[in-house]
Design an enzyme around this catalytic site. Structure first.
Site, PDB file in Angstrom:
ATOM      1  N   VAL A 183     -70.652 -66.886 -29.240  1.00 40.01           N
ATOM      2  CA  VAL A 183     -71.868 -67.684 -29.283  1.00 40.01           C
ATOM      3  C   VAL A 183     -72.480 -67.668 -27.889  1.00 40.01           C
ATOM      4  O   VAL A 183     -71.842 -68.094 -26.929  1.00 40.01           O
ATOM      5  CB  VAL A 183     -71.586 -69.147 -29.704  1.00 40.01           C
ATOM      6  CG1 VAL A 183     -72.865 -69.960 -29.675  1.00 40.01           C
ATOM      7  CG2 VAL A 183     -70.933 -69.190 -31.071  1.00 40.01           C
ATOM      8  N   GLU A 184     -73.649 -67.132 -27.792  1.00 39.47           N
ATOM      9  CA  GLU A 184     -74.376 -67.141 -26.526  1.00 39.47           C
ATOM     10  C   GLU A 184     -75.394 -68.260 -26.589  1.00 39.47           C
ATOM     11  O   GLU A 184     -76.170 -68.363 -27.527  1.00 39.47           O
ATOM     12  CB  GLU A 184     -75.081 -65.803 -26.293  1.00 39.47           C
ATOM     13  CG  GLU A 184     -74.133 -64.662 -26.052  1.00 39.47           C
ATOM     14  CD  GLU A 184     -73.405 -64.757 -24.737  1.00 39.47           C
ATOM     15  OE1 GLU A 184     -73.833 -65.517 -23.849  1.00 39.47           O
ATOM     16  OE2 GLU A 184     -72.387 -64.066 -24.590  1.00 39.47           O
ATOM     17  N   LEU A 185     -75.375 -69.115 -25.606  1.00 42.03           N
ATOM     18  CA  LEU A 185     -76.259 -70.268 -25.569  1.00 42.03           C
ATOM     19  C   LEU A 185     -77.370 -70.051 -24.548  1.00 42.03           C
ATOM     20  O   LEU A 185     -77.467 -69.008 -23.933  1.00 42.03           O
ATOM     21  CB  LEU A 185     -75.449 -71.520 -25.214  1.00 42.03           C
ATOM     22  CG  LEU A 185     -74.255 -71.794 -26.123  1.00 42.03           C
ATOM     23  CD1 LEU A 185     -73.462 -72.966 -25.591  1.00 42.03           C
ATOM     24  CD2 LEU A 185     -74.717 -72.051 -27.545  1.00 42.03           C
TER      25      LEU A 185
END
Length: 79
Positions: free
Chosen positions: A36-38
């Protein structure tokens, strides 16, 4: 939410790597894993350092997907 759009894609499309945690957890334990890239999206926008005033909005944006993912994992493990 908050004017941000997240685009699903394979983590290998973000940056090439091999033998990372997602490979290991799946290969060793069969555990579905994902990256998950935020926020922020680019280095120019701040890189991987999230300003304190972005923490709650980022959680609000990602909470529905995180809960859905957990629901799916629980449904599969019970079946």
């Amino acid at each position: 939410m908050h004017g941000k759009i997240y685009v699903p894609q394979q983590s290998s499309a973000l940056y090439p790597t091999a033998g990372d945690t997602t490979d290991w957890t799946y290969g060793t334990y069969g555990i579905p894993s994902f990256t998950v890239e935020l926020r922020p999206r680019t280095f120019q926008e701040g890189g991987f350092i999230l300003p304190p005033d972005h923490i709650l909005p980022t959680w609000e944006e990602n909470r529905p997907a995180a809960f859905r993912f957990v629901e799916q994992l629980l449904a599969v493990s019970v079946a």
